[in-house]
Motif scaffolding. Structure first.
Motif, PDB file in Angstrom:
ATOM      1  N   UNK A   1       0.813  -1.228   0.000  1.00  0.00           N
ATOM      2  CA  UNK A   1       0.000   0.000   0.000  1.00  0.00           C
ATOM      3  C   UNK A   1       0.841   1.271   0.000  1.00  0.00           C
ATOM      4  N   UNK A   2       1.923   1.297   0.790  1.00  0.00           N
ATOM      5  CA  UNK A   2       2.775   2.485   0.825  1.00  0.00           C
ATOM      6  C   UNK A   2       3.390   2.750  -0.535  1.00  0.00           C
TER       7      UNK A   2
ATOM      8  N   UNK B   1      -0.806  10.198   7.271  1.00  0.00           N
ATOM      9  CA  UNK B   1      -1.049  11.456   6.571  1.00  0.00           C
ATOM     10  C   UNK B   1      -0.919  11.265   5.059  1.00  0.00           C
ATOM     11  N   UNK B   2       0.028  10.442   4.634  1.00  0.00           N
ATOM     12  CA  UNK B   2       0.205  10.194   3.208  1.00  0.00           C
ATOM     13  C   UNK B   2      -1.000   9.460   2.631  1.00  0.00           C
ATOM     14  N   UNK B   3      -1.491   8.442   3.344  1.00  0.00           N
ATOM     15  CA  UNK B   3      -2.682   7.722   2.882  1.00  0.00           C
ATOM     16  C   UNK B   3      -3.874   8.665   2.795  1.00  0.00           C
ATOM     17  N   UNK B   4      -4.046   9.496   3.822  1.00  0.00           N
ATOM     18  CA  UNK B   4      -5.169  10.437   3.824  1.00  0.00           C
ATOM     19  C   UNK B   4      -5.065  11.407   2.657  1.00  0.00           C
ATOM     20  N   UNK B   5      -3.845  11.841   2.331  1.00  0.00           N
ATOM     21  CA  UNK B   5      -3.645  12.753   1.208  1.00  0.00           C
ATOM     22  C   UNK B   5      -4.019  12.082  -0.105  1.00  0.00           C
TER      23      UNK B   5
ATOM     24  N   UNK C   1     -11.696   5.205  -7.253  1.00  0.00           N
ATOM     25  CA  UNK C   1     -11.685   5.763  -5.899  1.00  0.00           C
ATOM     26  C   UNK C   1     -11.862   4.685  -4.838  1.00  0.00           C
ATOM     27  N   UNK C   2     -12.661   3.669  -5.158  1.00  0.00           N
ATOM     28  CA  UNK C   2     -12.838   2.565  -4.210  1.00  0.00           C
ATOM     29  C   UNK C   2     -11.513   1.848  -3.970  1.00  0.00           C
ATOM     30  N   UNK C   3     -10.703   1.705  -5.044  1.00  0.00           N
ATOM     31  CA  UNK C   3      -9.403   1.072  -4.894  1.00  0.00           C
ATOM     32  C   UNK C   3      -8.476   1.880  -4.002  1.00  0.00           C
ATOM     33  N   UNK C   4      -8.509   3.214  -4.164  1.00  0.00           N
ATOM     34  CA  UNK C   4      -7.695   4.068  -3.309  1.00  0.00           C
ATOM     35  C   UNK C   4      -8.138   3.976  -1.853  1.00  0.00           C
ATOM     36  N   UNK C   5      -9.452   3.942  -1.629  1.00  0.00           N
ATOM     37  CA  UNK C   5      -9.941   3.777  -0.249  1.00  0.00           C
ATOM     38  C   UNK C   5      -9.483   2.443   0.332  1.00  0.00           C
ATOM     39  N   UNK C   6      -9.528   1.384  -0.475  1.00  0.00           N
ATOM     40  CA  UNK C   6      -9.144   0.061   0.015  1.00  0.00           C
ATOM     41  C   UNK C   6      -7.655   0.001   0.338  1.00  0.00           C
TER      42      UNK C   6
ATOM     43  N   UNK D   1      -5.410   2.715   0.618  1.00  0.00           N
ATOM     44  CA  UNK D   1      -5.028   3.700   1.617  1.00  0.00           C
ATOM     45  C   UNK D   1      -5.619   3.401   2.974  1.00  0.00           C
ATOM     46  N   UNK D   2      -6.810   2.785   2.996  1.00  0.00           N
ATOM     47  CA  UNK D   2      -7.452   2.493   4.277  1.00  0.00           C
ATOM     48  C   UNK D   2      -6.728   1.475   5.110  1.00  0.00           C
ATOM     49  N   UNK D   3      -5.840   0.686   4.493  1.00  0.00           N
ATOM     50  CA  UNK D   3      -5.063  -0.283   5.264  1.00  0.00           C
ATOM     51  C   UNK D   3      -4.211   0.431   6.313  1.00  0.00           C
ATOM     52  N   UNK D   4      -3.865   1.691   6.040  1.00  0.00           N
ATOM     53  CA  UNK D   4      -3.077   2.449   7.012  1.00  0.00           C
ATOM     54  C   UNK D   4      -3.850   2.841   8.246  1.00  0.00           C
ATOM     55  N   UNK D   5      -5.162   2.575   8.251  1.00  0.00           N
ATOM     56  CA  UNK D   5      -5.999   2.937   9.399  1.00  0.00           C
ATOM     57  C   UNK D   5      -6.732   1.706   9.923  1.00  0.00           C
ATOM     58  N   UNK D   6      -6.047   0.575   9.935  1.00  0.00           N
ATOM     59  CA  UNK D   6      -6.670  -0.658  10.391  1.00  0.00           C
ATOM     60  C   UNK D   6      -7.109  -0.563  11.845  1.00  0.00           C
TER      61      UNK D   6
END
Length: 459
Positions: A5-6, A346-350, A371-376, A378-383
């Motif tokens: 993800x990163x 912060x990077x995922x949120x950006x 956009x759904x892919x980005x949420x999926x 990037x959202x891993x950073x907020x598990x």
């Protein structure tokens, strides 16, 4: 769950803002504001500053084994003074420009990291094939984080570590440090002929190699030396010493120690200039004082590197003043990871926010799935917190840490479940305890949610 993800989010952001430069500072600034952009680049820079004494302490241990005095690896004054001296030597080389260090850093990775990793894995296989005792089977029953005791009082290694508190979480978070920094290289994705397909493949390959090397290497260290001889700083060298002495080739321990030291020092040199360039960028935009804009004839940021060196010197002094070198090593490692993980959030949120605020922005590489892919991704950073680690203050500590780095005069918004949602009881209660108030009802991808706001910038 961390490296890929990163890399993917960093690739998209890097390709979108490659012409502007500035790295994570530009990414977060474009998504939110310059204050948060500075916070992100500062966290990326300061975590590297904290990381330097960690890797230099590791290099000091390798030198101790190289010269045949392994006891020096636990000698605080030796480790501290070695770290300080080597860092300033690396800084002097860096001041001569990138051409002076490019050859060292490329060779250092191969012969100082990959080669020793492969050697320790191969020796572990030979050790087991020779019928030698496997230390992993003899771990004391009292170490509940990594072993389980059944009803018959038999001790079995755990497949997954047992989380019992914040200390264990900090220890496990140190694993992420091995894979951190991939976003720095993501800016090169546009240079590929087919970035949409080639870069993800490269990242998956890098993830496989990294996971295999570090996981099998750690398993090798667990197999050969007894549990009570393993420590965070010199466990690898103890492994080399035991296995090489067993096969009467003890001189190879000195060779491996020298190679690992070279690899560690090359790693430091490759990072000294990079993250601090982001601070130079912010200084040139007027965010930092003018004296931090100074560069030498080679274009290297002199004053920033001097300040950086002073902080590293102070942190390296922990080895001298603390009784246990391993404790100081772990403390610095845990602090490094904590700082870096906030930057990644912060990077995922950006990445997510820019999909909505700048949908027409040219991106040579895009995270697949819209956009759904980005949420999926990037959202891993907020598990969420693992069930075994709940009710131990983990979530509260993470939110407070995030609030501590955000501007004190800015309102903070979060999105969670609605009041009538069965999943919403715990997170809503958490936010209310921290002072958040209920705000507007929203819908995210067809799912009913509610915003909470912490008013800090307005009455």
């Amino acid at each position: 769950l961390f490296l890929i993800p990163a890399a993917l989010v960093g690739a998209e952001l890097g390709s979108a803002f490659a012409a502007k430069g500035g790295g994570v500072y530009t990414w977060v600034k474009e998504a939110f504001n310059p204050h948060l952009g500075f916070t992100a680049i500062f966290l990326q820079w300061i975590q590297n500053v904290v990381w330097y004494p960690t890797v230099l302490g590791f290099a000091a241990a390798s030198i101790a084994y190289t010269i045949g005095l392994p006891a020096l690896a636990q000698n605080g004054p030796f480790v501290g003074l070695f770290s300080i001296a080597m860092y300033w030597c690396a800084t002097l080389v860096t001041l001569r420009g990138t051409s002076a260090i490019s050859g060292i850093t490329s060779k250092g990775f191969l012969i100082g990291t990959v080669l020793p990793g492969v050697v320790v894995i191969v020796m572990a296989v030979i050790w087991m094939a020779g019928g030698n005792e496997i230390a992993l089977k003899e771990i004391p029953a009292g170490v509940s984080q990594i072993v389980n005791v059944d009803a018959a009082q038999h001790v079995h290694p755990r497949l997954f570590p047992h989380i019992t508190g914040m200390s264990d979480i900090a220890f496990l978070a140190g694993i992420l440090l091995l894979f951190a920094g991939v976003e720095v290289h993501a800016v090169h994705a546009p240079e590929l002929d087919k970035p949409q397909t080639q870069f993800p493949r490269a990242m998956f390959l890098a993830a496989l190699i990294s996971f295999g090397l570090f996981t099998l290497g750690a398993l090798a260290v667990a197999i050969i030396p007894p549990y009570d001889q393993i420590n965070l700083q010199s466990g690898l060298f103890t492994t080399f010493q035991i296995v090489f002495d067993h096969y009467h080739i003890g001189w190879l321990s000195n060779v491996m120690g020298l190679l690992v030291a070279f690899g560690a020092l090359a790693g430091v040199m490759s990072w000294i200039s990079g993250p601090s360039r982001g601070l130079l960028w912010t200084a040139q935009e007027g965010v930092l004082p003018c004296f931090l804009q100074k560069t030498n004839k080679n274009g290297v940021q002199v004053n920033i590197l001097v300040i950086q060196g002073c902080i590293v010197t102070l942190l390296s002094s922990l080895y001298i003043v603390m009784d246990d070198v391993s404790v100081a090593f772990f403390l610095l490692s845990a602090l490094t990871v904590g700082l870096y993980l906030v930057m990644y959030m912060m990077m995922y949120a950006a990445g997510i926010r820019l999909r909505y605020t700048q949908p027409g922005l040219q991106r040579d590489y895009r995270v697949p799935g819209g956009n759904a892919g980005m949420w999926a991704v990037g959202g891993i950073g907020f598990l969420a917190v693992h069930p075994e680690a709940r009710r131990r203050g983990v979530a509260s500590a993470l939110v407070r840490m995030m609030l501590g780095v955000l501007p004190a005069d800015q309102d903070v918004f979060v999105t969670t479940y609605r009041e009538d949602d069965p999943f919403g009881a715990a997170p809503r209660a958490l936010y209310k305890r921290l002072g958040f108030k209920e705000a507007e009802l929203v819908t995210r991808y067809g799912y009913p949610c509610q915003q909470f706001v912490l008013r800090r910038g307005s009455v």
